[in-house]
Design an enzyme around this catalytic site. Structure first.
Site, PDB file in Angstrom:
ATOM      1  N   ASN A   1      87.673 157.871  81.655  1.00  0.00           N
ATOM      2  CA  ASN A   1      87.543 156.832  80.630  1.00  0.00           C
ATOM      3  C   ASN A   1      86.768 157.350  79.419  1.00  0.00           C
ATOM      4  O   ASN A   1      85.783 158.071  79.570  1.00  0.00           O
ATOM      5  CB  ASN A   1      86.842 155.614  81.263  1.00  0.00           C
ATOM      6  N   GLY A   2      87.240 156.973  78.254  1.00  0.00           N
ATOM      7  CA  GLY A   2      86.526 157.303  77.017  1.00  0.00           C
ATOM      8  C   GLY A   2      87.468 157.710  75.903  1.00  0.00           C
ATOM      9  O   GLY A   2      88.102 158.760  75.983  1.00  0.00           O
TER      10      GLY A   2
ATOM     11  N   GLN B   1      83.229 143.141  89.084  1.00  0.00           N
ATOM     12  CA  GLN B   1      82.150 144.114  88.861  1.00  0.00           C
ATOM     13  C   GLN B   1      80.774 143.455  88.894  1.00  0.00           C
ATOM     14  O   GLN B   1      80.560 142.430  88.252  1.00  0.00           O
ATOM     15  CB  GLN B   1      82.338 144.819  87.512  1.00  0.00           C
TER      16      GLN B   1
ATOM     17  N   GLY C   1      89.623 151.143  77.143  1.00  0.00           N
ATOM     18  CA  GLY C   1      88.719 150.081  76.722  1.00  0.00           C
ATOM     19  C   GLY C   1      89.035 149.566  75.335  1.00  0.00           C
ATOM     20  O   GLY C   1      89.986 148.800  75.131  1.00  0.00           O
TER      21      GLY C   1
ATOM     22  N   LYS D   1      81.478 152.585  88.889  1.00  0.00           N
ATOM     23  CA  LYS D   1      81.722 153.055  87.511  1.00  0.00           C
ATOM     24  C   LYS D   1      80.410 153.587  86.942  1.00  0.00           C
ATOM     25  O   LYS D   1      79.392 152.897  86.993  1.00  0.00           O
ATOM     26  CB  LYS D   1      82.270 151.924  86.648  1.00  0.00           C
TER      27      LYS D   1
ATOM     28  N   CYS E   1      76.135 150.617  82.365  1.00  0.00           N
ATOM     29  CA  CYS E   1      75.801 149.820  81.177  1.00  0.00           C
ATOM     30  C   CYS E   1      74.525 150.329  80.499  1.00  0.00           C
ATOM     31  O   CYS E   1      73.503 150.522  81.151  1.00  0.00           O
ATOM     32  CB  CYS E   1      75.639 148.349  81.556  1.00  0.00           C
TER      33      CYS E   1
ATOM     34  N   MET F   1      85.140 144.787  79.776  1.00  0.00           N
ATOM     35  CA  MET F   1      84.362 144.701  78.533  1.00  0.00           C
ATOM     36  C   MET F   1      83.796 143.291  78.398  1.00  0.00           C
ATOM     37  O   MET F   1      84.536 142.331  78.155  1.00  0.00           O
ATOM     38  CB  MET F   1      85.223 145.085  77.318  1.00  0.00           C
ATOM     39  N   ALA F   2      82.479 143.190  78.593  1.00  0.00           N
ATOM     40  CA  ALA F   2      81.808 141.895  78.593  1.00  0.00           C
ATOM     41  C   ALA F   2      82.093 141.139  77.300  1.00  0.00           C
ATOM     42  O   ALA F   2      82.049 141.714  76.213  1.00  0.00           O
ATOM     43  CB  ALA F   2      80.308 142.095  78.769  1.00  0.00           C
TER      44      ALA F   2
HETATM   45  C1  LIG Z   1      82.031 145.190  74.121  1.00  0.00           C
HETATM   46  C2  LIG Z   1      82.003 146.069  75.344  1.00  0.00           C
HETATM   47  C3  LIG Z   1      81.636 145.511  76.555  1.00  0.00           C
HETATM   48  C4  LIG Z   1      81.595 146.322  77.709  1.00  0.00           C
HETATM   49  N1  LIG Z   1      81.296 145.752  78.914  1.00  0.00           N
HETATM   50  C5  LIG Z   1      81.349 146.503  80.044  1.00  0.00           C
HETATM   51  C6  LIG Z   1      81.168 145.906  81.331  1.00  0.00           C
HETATM   52  O1  LIG Z   1      80.972 144.693  81.476  1.00  0.00           O
HETATM   53  N2  LIG Z   1      81.237 146.749  82.408  1.00  0.00           N
HETATM   54  C7  LIG Z   1      81.472 148.096  82.294  1.00  0.00           C
HETATM   55  O2  LIG Z   1      81.535 148.806  83.305  1.00  0.00           O
HETATM   56  N3  LIG Z   1      81.669 148.659  81.093  1.00  0.00           N
HETATM   57  C8  LIG Z   1      81.628 147.899  79.980  1.00  0.00           C
HETATM   58  N4  LIG Z   1      81.911 148.478  78.774  1.00  0.00           N
HETATM   59  C9  LIG Z   1      82.286 149.907  78.712  1.00  0.00           C
HETATM   60  C10 LIG Z   1      83.817 150.050  78.810  1.00  0.00           C
HETATM   61  O3  LIG Z   1      84.275 149.612  80.068  1.00  0.00           O
HETATM   62  C11 LIG Z   1      84.248 151.515  78.621  1.00  0.00           C
HETATM   63  O4  LIG Z   1      83.638 152.295  79.614  1.00  0.00           O
HETATM   64  C12 LIG Z   1      83.848 152.065  77.240  1.00  0.00           C
HETATM   65  O5  LIG Z   1      84.166 151.159  76.214  1.00  0.00           O
HETATM   66  C13 LIG Z   1      84.522 153.429  76.978  1.00  0.00           C
HETATM   67  O6  LIG Z   1      85.912 153.308  76.943  1.00  0.00           O
HETATM   68  P1  LIG Z   1      86.734 153.299  75.529  1.00  0.00           P
HETATM   69  O7  LIG Z   1      86.276 154.502  74.760  1.00  0.00           O
HETATM   70  O8  LIG Z   1      88.176 153.336  75.935  1.00  0.00           O
HETATM   71  O9  LIG Z   1      86.340 152.018  74.826  1.00  0.00           O
HETATM   72  C14 LIG Z   1      81.917 147.695  77.620  1.00  0.00           C
HETATM   73  C15 LIG Z   1      82.298 148.241  76.386  1.00  0.00           C
HETATM   74  C16 LIG Z   1      82.351 147.446  75.256  1.00  0.00           C
HETATM   75  C17 LIG Z   1      82.774 148.057  73.944  1.00  0.00           C
END
Ligand SMILES: Cc1cc2nc3c(=O)[nH]c(=O)nc-3n(C[C@H](O)[C@H](O)[C@H](O)COP(=O)(O)O)c2cc1C
Length: 332
Positions: free
Chosen positions: A202-203, A70, A226, A141, A101, A17-18
């Site tokens: 994931n999700g 990544q 996440g 991913k 993304c 998560m960036a």
């Molecule tokens: C603030 C934020 C930043 C994210 N940055 C990335 C990232 O850099 N690379 C990536 O593959 N997914 C990124 N994601 C997506 C998450 O890895 C994940 O796939 C998504 O949040 C769904 O999972 P969750 O429902 O458990 O949060 C980001 C999500 C959030 C909320």
């Protein structure tokens, strides 16, 4: 087969998560039981230009292994060059390619989830990266597709498997969905059923019960958590404990949670790049809001967190919050 899937292991990944899953945050998640972690995404072209900020982003410690870095981009050559550079300098356990993304700045480069509209090119990028780092596994991913009318997870899964990717993580939403609505677990289950390589689901996973349910309903080889980990990194400990003993352990006290946040802040400000660029804590305010989100009474302190400049301000917010909760506890 990647070692963290071998012998029936069912790894829990911390989702990249960036701006949130930095090296110190990951350290804490690892201590709590996260099995596999991936750095925040970095742009391949920028990495090859040697931007020091990006090299700080992809830094990790030995204790965090198995660790993936990544990358995102749409040009097979620069993606391959970035992967090679990363492997030569850091020897990560794997290179992960971001094809999920949804951010405009990534889509306009034709990268991230934009690539789901062009599976052929997505395959070319994957193949180029795989060939550039024959000594290091490559994983991918994705999201389920661009929108509900173009669910391509299965097709893309077959392509990346064919190109040599060794695992596929699927965020069960489309690009158009963003982070809203339910994750499409039936699609993830279908892809997990079809592919030979491990599929990581994931999700919206936010509890041990979710993990058990998904384990029962899909053939996923691991799961990725996440946003639930941002507000409560102890989720990994809770899930592991539940899987072993059938009960969720006592949550950490509010004081312990604040101690963790303050310790995290001190450590992140001591990082070389951060220290150079940030003399105060303003840039960390979104992190504080995310880290306190699940806490009792967190809404009331959100305003004060938006004012934090120095560590002393953060400590004051913590003391006030702890005192307020103690007071309302005693008056119950
Ligand atoms: C603030 C934020 C930043 C994210 N940055 C990335 C990232 O850099 N690379 C990536 O593959 N997914 C990124 N994601 C997506 C998450 O890895 C994940 O796939 C998504 O949040 C769904 O999972 P969750 O429902 O458990 O949060 C980001 C999500 C959030 C909320």
């Amino acid at each position: 087969m990647l070692p963290w899937f071998q012998d029936g292991k069912f790894p829990l990944y911390l989702a990249p998560m960036a701006r949130f899953t930095d090296i110190i945050f990951r350290e804490f998640c690892k201590e709590q039981g996260a099995d596999v972690m991936v750095t925040e995404f970095v742009q391949a072209d920028a990495l090859t230009r040697d931007d020091p900020k990006l090299w700080e982003t992809v830094d990790f410690t030995v204790a965090q292994r198995p660790m993936g870095v990544q990358i995102f981009g749409s040009n097979p050559d620069s993606m391959a060059a970035a992967a090679r550079m990363l492997v030569d300098r850091l020897q990560p356990d794997f290179i992960d390619i971001n094809f999920g993304c949804p951010a405009d700045r990534v889509i306009c480069m034709d990268a991230g989830s934009s690539m789901l509209r062009n599976p052929k090119k997505l395959g070319m990028v994957t193949g180029a990266v795989v060939r550039a780092v024959p000594d290091t596994p490559v994983t991918v991913k994705i999201r389920t597709g661009w929108d509900d009318d173009s669910i391509v997870a299965k097709e893309v899964g077959h392509i990346v498997e064919c190109e040599g990717a060794q695992a596929l993580a699927i965020h069960g939403r489309t690009k158009v969905q963003g982070y809203r609505g339910d994750a499409n677990w039936p699609v993830i289950a279908e892809v997990a059923e079809e592919l030979t390589i491990p599929v990581v689901g994931n999700g919206n996973i936010s509890s041990a019960e979710d993990v058990i349910r998904i384990q029962q309903q899909t053939n996923c080889s691991g799961l990725m958590i996440g946003r639930a980990a941002l507000g409560y990194p102890w989720i990994f400990r809770d899930i592991k404990h539940y899987l072993k003993y059938g009960v969720v352990p006592e949550p950490p006290s509010i004081a312990e949670r604040w101690e963790t946040i303050i310790d995290y802040t001190r450590k992140i400000m001591a990082r070389p790049y951060r220290e150079q660029r940030h003399s105060d804590l303003r840039w960390m305010r979104p992190k504080f809001i995310a880290l306190t989100k699940g806490m009792e009474g967190s809404r009331r302190i959100r305003g004060s967190l938006g004012q934090v400049n120095q560590i002393e301000d953060l400590e004051r917010v913590a003391q006030l919050h702890i005192a307020r909760l103690a007071q309302s506890e005693s008056s119950r």
